[in-house]
Design a protein around this motif. Structure first.
Motif, short mmCIF file in Angstrom:
data_model
loop_
_atom_site.label_atom_id
_atom_site.label_comp_id
_atom_site.label_asym_id
_atom_site.label_seq_id
_atom_site.Cartn_x
_atom_site.Cartn_y
_atom_site.Cartn_z
N ILE A 53 -38.85 -33.39 64.72
CA ILE A 53 -40.21 -32.71 64.67
C ILE A 53 -39.81 -30.99 64.53
CG2 ILE A 53 -42.25 -31.84 65.86
CD1 ILE A 53 -42.38 -34.67 65.06
N ILE A 54 -40.28 -30.39 63.49
CA ILE A 54 -40.11 -28.93 63.32
C ILE A 54 -41.55 -28.27 63.87
CG2 ILE A 54 -39.51 -27.34 61.60
CD1 ILE A 54 -38.04 -29.33 60.11
N THR A 55 -41.39 -27.16 64.54
CA THR A 55 -42.62 -26.44 64.79
C THR A 55 -42.44 -24.95 65.10
OG1 THR A 55 -44.30 -26.39 66.44
CG2 THR A 55 -42.12 -26.75 67.36
N SER A 56 -43.59 -24.17 65.20
CA SER A 56 -43.04 -22.74 65.42
C SER A 56 -42.61 -22.16 66.74
CB SER A 56 -44.62 -22.15 65.18
OG SER A 56 -44.84 -22.17 63.77
N PHE A 57 -43.33 -22.86 67.74
CA PHE A 57 -43.02 -22.35 69.07
C PHE A 57 -43.26 -23.47 69.85
CE2 PHE A 57 -45.63 -18.78 67.42
CZ PHE A 57 -44.75 -17.80 67.08
#
Length: 204
Positions: free
Chosen positions: A49-53
């Motif tokens: 999973i890639i996310t901002s924060f």
């Protein structure tokens, strides 16, 4: 080999068998605090999973937290002969943006030369209902000549819009990571934000 899915929680389920046959790893980009069964299924079928924060992915799982990226060669200060007395909001007209609070606070601004301009699309039926609620607040407080909904703004005009305002206000809370706040900062416009995630991000 890898496959990248951006904010699409249905794709991991539909493509899982095909990707497994060809040994393709699936990574999901997701940056929103809402959770549902589709997200749980998408997380199960995703290699990563890639996310901002940290707060932008609501399930308990290790994530690649990479922040937000903007084009600083485009969003930059420009010299204007005179800025207009504009307080600015840029973003979708939706409940998550805390626009009722923003407009109610604007009623306390005594300087009648200052306007509040809100740039952003109305997408869902609930957005349309919410827009009507905001318009009722504006009308009730006799602000029709000082608060305007400008609709969506083309990207090639966005840097000018930031630069032509005295301040940009983004009241979206943790989990969303609205990059418009970073765009306005890069444009040299004083920016007020409510998302605490930006604090650690900007310190780096």
């Amino acid at each position: 080999k890898m496959c990248f899915s951006h904010m699409n929680t249905l794709f991991p389920l539909l493509s899982s068998i095909f990707l497994k046959i060809f040994n393709i790893k699936l990574f999901l980009w997701y940056a929103h605090p809402s959770r549902n069964i589709k997200l749980k299924i998408a997380s199960f079928f995703s290699k990563g999973i890639i996310t901002s924060f940290n707060s932008s992915f609501p399930l308990k799982r290790d994530c690649f937290v990479i922040g937000q990226a903007i084009d600083t060669s485009f969003f930059k200060p420009i010299i204007l002969e005179k800025k207009e007395n504009i307080l600015l909001f840029v973003g979708r007209i939706s409940r998550s943006k805390n626009l009722k609070y923003l407009i109610n606070e604007f009623t306390k601004v005594n300087d009648k030369t200052i306007k509040l301009l809100l740039y952003g699309p109305v997408i869902t039926n609930d957005d349309k209902t919410f827009l009507k609620e905001l318009e009722d607040i504006i009308s009730l407080n006799n602000l029709c000549d000082r608060v305007e909904f400008m609709g969506g703004v083309q990207r090639n005009r966005l840097n000018y819009v930031y630069n032509n305002s005295i301040a940009h206000i983004n009241l979206t809370k943790k989990g969303f990571g609205d990059k418009v706040a970073l765009e306005s900062m890069s444009s040299g416009t004083p920016t007020f934000y409510a998302n605490e995630d930006f604090n650690d991000f900007l310190e780096k």
